[in-house]
Design an enzyme around this catalytic site. Structure first.
Site, PDB file in Angstrom:
ATOM      1  N   SER A 151       0.801  -1.236   0.000  1.00 55.71           N
ATOM      2  CA  SER A 151       0.000   0.000   0.000  1.00 55.71           C
ATOM      3  C   SER A 151       0.834   1.287   0.000  1.00 55.71           C
ATOM      4  CB  SER A 151      -0.948   0.017   1.198  1.00 55.71           C
ATOM      5  OG  SER A 151      -0.228   0.185   2.399  1.00 55.71           O
TER       6      SER A 151
ATOM      7  N   LYS B  70       0.856   4.505   6.810  1.00 54.76           N
ATOM      8  CA  LYS B  70       0.131   5.305   5.815  1.00 54.76           C
ATOM      9  C   LYS B  70       0.593   6.763   5.899  1.00 54.76           C
ATOM     10  CE  LYS B  70      -2.868   2.014   4.537  1.00 54.76           C
ATOM     11  NZ  LYS B  70      -2.023   0.860   4.661  1.00 54.76           N
TER      12      LYS B  70
END
Length: 198
Positions: free
Chosen positions: A68, A112
């Site tokens: 990701s 993230k």
């Protein structure tokens, strides 16, 4: 006279060997050596405490568990996290953070990028992010977003809420989805500051 001389010699011999010689010289304490040892012990203690503090603050290691965050970080990259950054400050837009999704203590740390911070209004339209009604300026090269998720309509972030996205925008489970949602400040471990080994 001869006897009295022997008696005198006997007495003096007795005085030397009876263990109660008060004229014996005491050992002097070498204060220079004691001072040197004291300084050495203090310096060692300071160095050990400093090293422990540095490892505690900057040496927490997490692993990027999926793709990701590509191309910034790849799967299985080991990342060092600054755990005191947000004890003296707060996360800012574009920071890369490590956090526990949904306060799940059993989950692995997720990595993230922070897009929105408390008080921001965020939405995604035509594959682009809008922050407080302005087009968000990306610091990295990213694809257009195919799925806006819950950010298809404007979202106002409450106090202690952060909106995060993976850099690999179309292959990331992040704040667009209920499974991750908004990240609470208490769930943030710290700021990712480098990949390890360097």
């Amino acid at each position: 006279m001869f006897l009295s001389k022997n008696n005198r010699l006997g007495k003096s011999t007795l005085n030397r060997n009876d263990g109660l010689n008060f004229r014996r010289r005491r050992r002097k304490i070498d204060f220079e050596k004691v001072k040197y040892l004291g300084i050495l012990v203090a310096e060692l203690a300071i160095v050990i405490c400093f090293a422990y503090g540095v490892v505690l603050a900057f040496g927490k290691q997490v692993e990027c568990s999926n793709a990701s965050m590509e191309p910034t970080y790849k799967t299985a990259d080991k990342l060092l996290v600054n755990t005191i950054a947000y004890k003296i400050g707060t996360p800012e837009s574009n920071d890369v953070i490590a956090f526990k999704p949904k306060s799940n203590v059993n989950a692995n740390y997720s990595v993230k990028r922070v897009i929105g911070v408390p008080g921001d209004t965020i939405y995604i339209s035509n594959g682009r992010i809008y922050l407080n009604d302005e087009l968000y300026k990306e610091n990295i090269e990213v694809e257009r977003i195919e799925n806006a998720g819950i950010a298809a309509t404007p979202i106002k972030l409450n106090e202690n809420q952060y909106f995060v996205l993976g850099d690999n925008r179309n292959s990331s489970e992040d704040s667009r989805y209920e499974s991750v949602g908004f990240v609470a400040g208490d769930d943030i471990l710290g700021k990712v500051w480098m990949k390890y080994p360097f």
